[in-house]
Design a protein around this motif. Structure first.
Motif, PDB file in Angstrom:
ATOM      1  N   ILE A 191      81.582   1.458 119.096  1.00 39.93           N
ATOM      2  CA  ILE A 191      82.855   0.708 119.444  1.00 39.93           C
ATOM      3  C   ILE A 191      84.156   1.632 118.940  1.00 39.93           C
ATOM      4  O   ILE A 191      83.228   2.581 118.119  1.00 39.93           O
ATOM      5  CB  ILE A 191      82.766  -0.288 117.781  1.00 39.93           C
ATOM      6  N   LYS A 192      84.702   2.047 119.579  1.00 37.07           N
ATOM      7  CA  LYS A 192      86.285   2.906 119.326  1.00 37.07           C
ATOM      8  C   LYS A 192      87.286   2.618 119.433  1.00 37.07           C
ATOM      9  O   LYS A 192      87.530   1.427 120.202  1.00 37.07           O
ATOM     10  CB  LYS A 192      86.247   4.379 120.124  1.00 37.07           C
ATOM     11  N   LEU A 193      88.263   2.906 118.695  1.00 38.84           N
ATOM     12  CA  LEU A 193      89.070   2.446 119.119  1.00 38.84           C
ATOM     13  C   LEU A 193      90.366   3.361 119.069  1.00 38.84           C
ATOM     14  O   LEU A 193      90.168   4.352 119.431  1.00 38.84           O
ATOM     15  CB  LEU A 193      90.258   1.485 117.222  1.00 38.84           C
ATOM     16  N   ALA A 194      91.522   3.026 119.081  1.00 32.45           N
ATOM     17  CA  ALA A 194      92.605   3.896 119.271  1.00 32.45           C
ATOM     18  C   ALA A 194      93.686   4.014 118.295  1.00 32.45           C
ATOM     19  O   ALA A 194      93.962   3.193 118.260  1.00 32.45           O
ATOM     20  CB  ALA A 194      92.994   4.825 120.694  1.00 32.45           C
ATOM     21  N   SER A 224      92.777  -9.209 117.669  1.00 27.06           N
ATOM     22  CA  SER A 224      91.767 -10.360 118.242  1.00 27.06           C
ATOM     23  C   SER A 224      91.212 -11.227 117.330  1.00 27.06           C
ATOM     24  O   SER A 224      91.830 -11.208 115.966  1.00 27.06           O
ATOM     25  CB  SER A 224      90.411  -9.392 117.661  1.00 27.06           C
ATOM     26  N   ASP A 225      91.479 -12.801 117.675  1.00 27.82           N
ATOM     27  CA  ASP A 225      91.653 -13.622 116.981  1.00 27.82           C
ATOM     28  C   ASP A 225      89.709 -13.991 116.751  1.00 27.82           C
ATOM     29  O   ASP A 225      89.093 -13.379 117.166  1.00 27.82           O
ATOM     30  CB  ASP A 225      92.251 -15.018 117.681  1.00 27.82           C
ATOM     31  N   GLN A 226      89.602 -14.882 115.686  1.00 27.61           N
ATOM     32  CA  GLN A 226      88.465 -15.446 115.730  1.00 27.61           C
ATOM     33  C   GLN A 226      87.640 -16.207 116.830  1.00 27.61           C
ATOM     34  O   GLN A 226      86.256 -16.034 117.110  1.00 27.61           O
ATOM     35  CB  GLN A 226      88.098 -16.773 115.329  1.00 27.61           C
ATOM     36  N   MET A 239      85.356  -7.174 123.615  1.00 25.12           N
ATOM     37  CA  MET A 239      86.410  -6.708 122.952  1.00 25.12           C
ATOM     38  C   MET A 239      87.409  -5.787 122.328  1.00 25.12           C
ATOM     39  O   MET A 239      88.332  -5.589 122.496  1.00 25.12           O
ATOM     40  CB  MET A 239      86.687  -8.212 121.641  1.00 25.12           C
ATOM     41  N   MET A 240      86.755  -5.673 121.051  1.00 23.57           N
ATOM     42  CA  MET A 240      86.953  -4.160 120.758  1.00 23.57           C
ATOM     43  C   MET A 240      87.705  -2.770 122.072  1.00 23.57           C
ATOM     44  O   MET A 240      88.035  -1.799 121.268  1.00 23.57           O
ATOM     45  CB  MET A 240      86.097  -3.367 120.000  1.00 23.57           C
ATOM     46  N   LEU A 283      90.681  -3.595 123.091  1.00 21.70           N
ATOM     47  CA  LEU A 283      91.873  -3.378 122.146  1.00 21.70           C
ATOM     48  C   LEU A 283      91.771  -2.309 121.709  1.00 21.70           C
ATOM     49  O   LEU A 283      92.898  -1.579 121.886  1.00 21.70           O
ATOM     50  CB  LEU A 283      91.307  -3.705 120.792  1.00 21.70           C
ATOM     51  N   ARG A 284      90.393  -1.007 122.129  1.00 21.23           N
ATOM     52  CA  ARG A 284      90.841   0.680 122.468  1.00 21.23           C
ATOM     53  C   ARG A 284      92.021   0.731 123.148  1.00 21.23           C
ATOM     54  O   ARG A 284      92.736   2.090 123.696  1.00 21.23           O
ATOM     55  CB  ARG A 284      89.659   1.333 122.902  1.00 21.23           C
ATOM     56  N   LEU A 285      91.285  -0.054 124.902  1.00 17.59           N
ATOM     57  CA  LEU A 285      92.419   0.692 126.467  1.00 17.59           C
ATOM     58  C   LEU A 285      93.912  -0.303 126.196  1.00 17.59           C
ATOM     59  O   LEU A 285      94.210   0.338 126.071  1.00 17.59           O
ATOM     60  CB  LEU A 285      91.235  -0.167 127.323  1.00 17.59           C
ATOM     61  N   ALA A 286      93.717  -0.996 124.999  1.00 21.09           N
ATOM     62  CA  ALA A 286      95.523  -0.805 124.915  1.00 21.09           C
ATOM     63  C   ALA A 286      95.963  -0.276 124.387  1.00 21.09           C
ATOM     64  O   ALA A 286      97.090  -0.138 124.197  1.00 21.09           O
ATOM     65  CB  ALA A 286      95.377  -2.447 123.535  1.00 21.09           C
ATOM     66  N   ASN A 287      95.534   1.259 123.786  1.00 22.60           N
ATOM     67  CA  ASN A 287      96.136   1.943 122.702  1.00 22.60           C
ATOM     68  C   ASN A 287      97.358   1.702 121.742  1.00 22.60           C
ATOM     69  O   ASN A 287      98.233   1.702 122.396  1.00 22.60           O
ATOM     70  CB  ASN A 287      96.166   2.917 123.254  1.00 22.60           C
TER      71      ASN A 287
END
Length: 509
Positions: free
Chosen positions: A284-287, A368-370, A426-427, A430-434
């Motif tokens: 799991i990595k975010l940006a 991100s929703d439930q 999903m994570m 989110l990361r690619l959406a930056n």
């Protein structure tokens, strides 16, 4: 008194899930089972019930033992039945009439409201369905109770209620809990089994203390491994020197000595074992693309309402600033998800003004929703990434594999992925959406403990700005630096979530 004994138990699927597991489960035990997604927790529970045969080893149960198993999913056959009937139908046929009173006793012990008892399972929330399955098993008067992810879909109030209920059960009935909820495990267990492919340690401690003890054991194991390997290397170097001398001198004695040193080194290398390295179920990595704006969102006395315009609360004047990690607190139904939805709408549809929400133009959303609605069950993971983001097929495949979606699953429907795989997908999206601002509604749903901690680490490391709602107390404590409490139709800022946690617990005490 041991009710269940495991001897050298092992299960292998495509790879070993666990092996050589020795364990006894007896009176007074409250055993937590901890492992990553897909690493054998449910499999072990099914072995304990007798539903599944292990690959190796033996399970011994006391004669006539009644094992109650609460699985994760609601059986399809129960969907149309009412809550009370689902529980009553679990009684043996010979007790169906004479023992009906037990159904009411169990439902009362779980504080199930009367109106809820007649509703069909399909009309119940996931939380009420979980309680129905627990009641259905407990009414059979089991000698051992097995719970598979019992806090899934439960809000904080129901989690606290379940903790209280479990802690008042008769101590002669052992309880085994497979869960990713760290705070729940701490509150309900006195032993912890860390399920691993090679050796599965068990500690007579609740989760957090057991985790500390496990870290010490792993560190000690690693130190011993490094020492043994260093000694083995020294022995081989000595053997090499003696071998050279022996060759030059023609000494048979040195040849024998060389062989002995190499044998000693080999024995050390054969028994030396490095510390366990937990294989991630997916990274799991975010940006965080950052922004020069100090204030990202301003709430100017926003009126939060249900979709049918029923008033819930007003926010007052609030600013969401760069670096804020705001946790929304409140009981179910107060409007946490609705507030998140309104902020989202204001960001993604700026032309349709949401009165009371002002968004800084440089704000880029990660949401991100439930229900993980950001990923369509009909698409394949590969198609989703390729269409939604500027990545080629090769990189998309690499990213998916890194996130725990194997090559053979990348071109299958997202709908067939496990909950943990969907959450990690999903994570990745989110990361690619930056983004530079995150809205997260129950982001730890379906994530194992490693995944939860990875998400915590990423949010903190990137100094991500976010507003989130969660029922995971450990996650809230780790992430939040601001806390907004919604109650009595008001939103107020509080310094800490602990008073709210206590009030919820006392309300179920």
């Amino acid at each position: 008194m041991a009710l269940i004994s495991l001897k050298s138990l092992g299960v292998t699927m495509r790879a070993p899930l666990f092996c050589n597991l020795d364990l006894t489960i007896g009176t007074g035990d409250r055993l937590g089972i901890v492992a990553a997604n897909g690493r054998g927790k449910s499999t072990l529970l099914k072995c304990l019930t007798g539903e599944m045969e292990p690959t190796s080893g033996d399970i011994t149960r006391t004669r006539g033992l009644r094992v109650g198993y609460v699985e994760q999913a609601v059986p399809a056959a129960l969907a149309e039945h009412g809550f009370q009937r689902v529980v009553a139908d679990a009684l043996p046929a010979e007790q169906a009439e004479s023992e009906q009173w037990r159904v009411d006793v169990v439902l009362d012990s779980l504080d199930i409201p009367q109106p809820m008892r007649e509703r069909p399972m399909r009309a119940l929330s996931g939380g009420w369905q979980r309680l129905a399955l627990i009641a259905r098993v407990w009414v059979t008067d089991p000698d051992v109770l097995l719970l598979d992810e019992p806090t899934n879909h439960l809000d904080l109030a129901k989690i606290s209620q379940l903790e209280t209920w479990l802690n008042t059960l008769p101590r002669e009935v052992p309880v085994v809990i497979a869960s990713h909820d760290r705070a729940f495990l701490d509150a309900t267990t006195n032993r912890t089994l860390f399920l691993r492919p090679e050796q599965s340690p068990v500690f007579s401690l609740p989760y957090s203390k057991a985790r500390d003890a496990l870290s010490e054991v792993d560190a000690s194991t690693e130190r011993k491994f490094q020492r043994d390997m260093k000694v083995a290397q020294q022995l081989r170097r000595q053997a090499a020197k003696l071998n050279n001398i022996g060759i030059n001198s023609g000494s048979d004695l040195l040849t024998v000595k060389t062989k002995q040193l190499n044998q000693r080194a080999q024995r050390l290398e054969e028994v030396a074992a490095p510390a366990h390295r937990e294989k991630s179920a997916g990274a799991i990595k975010l940006a965080n693309r950052g922004t020069h704006a100090k204030v990202l969102i301003t709430l100017d006395d926003l009126a939060v309402e249900t979709p049918d315009r029923t008033p819930l609360f007003r926010t007052g004047k609030r600013h969401i600033c760069q670096g804020d990690r705001i946790v929304l607190l409140g009981r179910n139904g107060v409007g946490k998800s609705r507030l998140i939805s309104l902020i989202r709408n204001a960001i993604i549809e700026p032309e349709t003004a949401v009165q009371g929400v002002k968004v800084t133009p440089s704000t880029v959303l990660g949401y991100s929703d439930q229900a993980l609605s950001g990923i369509s069950a009909e698409h394949t993971p590969l198609a989703m990434l390729s269409r939604s983001f500027d990545v080629g097929e090769q990189r998309a495949r690499s990213l998916l594999a890194g996130a725990g979606v194997s090559i053979d699953m990348q071109e299958r429907s997202i709908g067939v992925l496990s909950g943990g795989q969907k959450a990690r997908l999903m994570m990745l999206a989110l990361r690619l959406a930056n983004p530079n601002f995150y809205l997260l509604d129950e982001p730890t749903n379906h994530l194992d403990i490693d995944g939860q901690e990875a998400l915590e680490t990423e949010l903190l490391a990137h100094q991500a700005s976010c507003v989130l709602a969660s029922h995971d107390r450990s996650f809230i404590r780790a992430i939040g630096n601001r806390f907004w409490l919604i109650e009595k139709r008001r939103l107020t800022e509080i310094d800490s979530p602990e008073d709210f946690f206590r009030s919820v617990a006392e309300g179920n005490g």
